[in-house]
Design a protein around this motif. Structure first.
Motif, mmCIF file in Angstrom:
data_model
loop_
_atom_site.group_PDB
_atom_site.id
_atom_site.type_symbol
_atom_site.label_atom_id
_atom_site.label_comp_id
_atom_site.label_asym_id
_atom_site.label_seq_id
_atom_site.Cartn_x
_atom_site.Cartn_y
_atom_site.Cartn_z
ATOM 1 N N LEU A 2 -7.980 -63.101 2.275
ATOM 2 C CA LEU A 2 -9.268 -62.917 1.275
ATOM 3 C C LEU A 2 -9.946 -64.231 1.397
ATOM 4 O O LEU A 2 -11.186 -64.403 1.492
ATOM 5 C CB LEU A 2 -8.660 -62.681 0.040
ATOM 6 C CG LEU A 2 -9.841 -62.520 -1.007
ATOM 7 C CD1 LEU A 2 -10.810 -61.500 -0.645
ATOM 8 C CD2 LEU A 2 -9.510 -62.408 -2.483
ATOM 9 N N LEU A 3 -9.097 -65.463 1.330
ATOM 10 C CA LEU A 3 -9.555 -66.646 1.505
ATOM 11 C C LEU A 3 -10.364 -66.989 2.836
ATOM 12 O O LEU A 3 -11.409 -67.813 2.776
ATOM 13 C CB LEU A 3 -8.376 -67.824 1.267
ATOM 14 C CG LEU A 3 -8.988 -69.274 0.922
ATOM 15 C CD1 LEU A 3 -8.501 -69.654 -0.148
ATOM 16 C CD2 LEU A 3 -8.461 -69.945 2.399
ATOM 17 N N GLY A 4 -9.639 -66.382 4.156
ATOM 18 C CA GLY A 4 -10.300 -66.775 5.311
ATOM 19 C C GLY A 4 -11.567 -66.008 5.187
ATOM 20 O O GLY A 4 -12.621 -66.632 5.800
ATOM 21 N N ALA A 5 -11.607 -64.744 4.772
ATOM 22 C CA ALA A 5 -12.901 -64.216 4.711
ATOM 23 C C ALA A 5 -13.876 -64.788 3.755
ATOM 24 O O ALA A 5 -15.106 -64.639 4.433
ATOM 25 C CB ALA A 5 -12.614 -62.645 4.225
ATOM 26 N N ARG A 6 -13.467 -65.544 2.728
ATOM 27 C CA ARG A 6 -14.727 -66.145 2.038
ATOM 28 C C ARG A 6 -15.141 -67.256 3.005
ATOM 29 O O ARG A 6 -16.339 -67.550 2.794
ATOM 30 C CB ARG A 6 -14.031 -66.711 0.773
ATOM 31 C CG ARG A 6 -13.794 -65.627 -0.265
ATOM 32 C CD ARG A 6 -13.986 -66.182 -1.785
ATOM 33 N NE ARG A 6 -13.538 -65.251 -2.602
ATOM 34 C CZ ARG A 6 -12.438 -65.459 -3.400
ATOM 35 N NH1 ARG A 6 -11.466 -66.467 -3.037
ATOM 36 N NH2 ARG A 6 -11.719 -64.429 -4.016
#
Lengths: 84, 399
Positions: B379-383
């Protein structure tokens, strides 16, 4: 005013400084110089900067497609060189 | 009194060979002046002075193999008398704790001079390796000739390594030692990465037509020497996006993640003769675009001429690999430890995109993120990738 032969020599010398292993005997002057000599965008920009310094000609990005090959580049420089 | 210590040029570096001094006692120096030259697996590196002062006493000698953090020289600061500083300097000053920790590896290592000059410096790899059966005479000869004893012993398959073996190996590898050392350094770092870091990968295709048109407008009024390339624009956008994703920007050391206070991007650069170097572009989130382009162009130029400086190899916080010029569409990268992320840029090319219910052609780029799953989740990487897309959609904000 330099003739086409001298300008061609200047271009080749400038390329050799960036790609010392370049073998111009094998380069097709009508095809993309960047592809044949493995020059990336920084190499090509450095070449243009060197040529601007030596010949006073600034090649804008809009004209890049005209200077893709060795012949194209030499022709462009001959036509645009600054009268000394 | 100002200490000049051997800096670290990467997590995989333990030591360097001192080549020569460029300054002498009594000489005033400014920040950025080249003090000396050292030889590492990354080639010969010019070590810069970090603070202005006057050289007082030189403590390193050509030929010495010195650990990271070792005191190379002392300088007098402003207002100090360099003669007095030289008199009080001792050659045996221990490295400060922070440097020692950076230089120390998982296992306590014997002093540099006693070990054979093996190119592999990854700590985990050495922890369980059996000792090579090498006589003291052969070991000494190997040190003289710069032969990798571990590789030789591995090739010998348990049989003792003789002086003859060492000399034959030296003769066989002499012409390409520098290239082999570099290859060995890359191999050690990449093997360690895949051994220790649980990678996850995310990718997205970002439309960059607007950004590139903006860049063309930006360049139109500028002379060729001030032209900014896509690579610099991309680094700027990545720098700004990383500021909002601190879990991707830092180091994983001793089981803990340490976020970095600044964003310094390592830029993977291929050398024409083969091999890679990774010079650093500093403060990518803070520098204006022309300054960032200038730093990038200069660093790449130094890297390709083998004239790297210590500030080029100061620890970067994230690495970026841009293989677009070579025609690769998507890069699946390998994180460079102890970093926790790597951004991959593919080729910028015209591709079909959907816009307002129609298929049109626009320039796009495939961007990938390789990240350390111990520190961040998808999720953080996607952000981060979404932020990067936003940055490139508003190119005026990148100037």
């Amino acid at each position: 005013m330099m003739d086409a032969q001298s300008i061609r020599r200047t271009v080749i010398d400038s390329v050799m400084e960036i790609a010392p292993e370049a073998d111009f005997a094998k380069v097709d002057p009508g095809r993309s110089l960047r592809e044949q000599l493995d020059l990336d965008s920084f190499d090509f920009l450095n070449l243009l900067i060197a040529l601007q310094g030596r010949l006073g000609v600034d090649v804008p990005e809009a004209d890049y497609r005209l200077v893709d090959s060795l012949d194209g580049l030499v022709d462009y420089l001959v036509r645009h060189q600054v009268r000394g | 009194m100002i200490d000049l210590r051997l800096p670290s040029f990467g997590a995989d570096m333990d030591d360097a060979e001192f080549i020569r001094w460029n300054v002498q006692p009594g000489q005033p120096v400014n920040k950025g002046d080249i003090a000396c030259v050292v030889e590492t697996q990354k080639g010969a590196i010019d070590v810069e002075v970090w603070q202005a002062g006057t050289v007082a006493r030189l403590l390193a000698e050509p030929g010495q193999r010195l650990p990271v953090g070792h005191l190379l020289a002392v300088l007098a600061g402003e207002g100090e008398d360099w003669h007095a500083v030289a008199a009080t300097a001792t050659a045996a000053a221990p490295a400060p704790k922070a440097e020692a920790e950076k230089a120390a590896t998982a296992d306590a290592r014997p002093p540099i001079e006693e070990r054979p000059p093996a190119p592999d410096a990854a700590p985990a790899a050495d922890a369980g390796a059996p000792a090579a059966r090498v006589s003291p005479a052969a070991r000494k000869r190997a040190a003289e000739l710069g032969v990798d004893l571990q590789a030789l012993a591995a090739a010998a398959g348990g049989k003792p390594v003789s002086i003859g073996d060492v000399e034959r190996a030296a003769a066989a590898t002499a012409p390409s030692t520098a290239a082999q050392n570099m290859r060995a350094a890359i191999a050690a770092a990449m093997a360690r990465s895949k051994r220790e870091i649980p990678h996850y990968y995310l990718g997205c295709e970002i439309e960059v037509e607007a950004a590139l048109r903006w860049l063309e407008g930006f360049n139109a009024g500028r002379p060729v020497a001030e032209r900014v390339l896509w690579a610099a624009l991309a680094l700027r956008a990545i720098g700004l996006a990383l500021r909002a994703s601190p879990q991707l920007n830092g180091r994983f050391v001793d089981g803990r993640f340490e976020p970095a206070p600044a964003v310094h991007l390592g830029v993977v650069t291929s050398l024409r003769e083969g091999g890679l170097v990774v010079p650093t572009v500093h403060d990518a989130d803070r520098q204006a675009l022309p300054a960032l382009m200038h730093e990038l162009a200069e660093a790449l130029s130094r890297a390709r001429k083998g004239q790297l400086r210590s500030s080029d190899l100061a620890d970067s916080t994230v690495t970026v690999t841009n293989l677009g010029d070579l025609g690769t569409d998507t890069v699946y990268g390998v994180i460079y430890p102890p970093q926790v992320a790597l951004v991959g840029l593919g080729r910028v090319a015209p591709r079909p995109v959907a816009r307002d219910g129609q298929v049109v052609v626009a320039r796009t780029v495939q961007v990938t993120l390789a990240a350390d799953h111990r520190v961040s989740d998808g999720l953080l990487g996607a952000r981060f990738l979404a932020d990067l897309q936003q940055q490139l959609a508003r190119p005026e904000g990148l100037a």
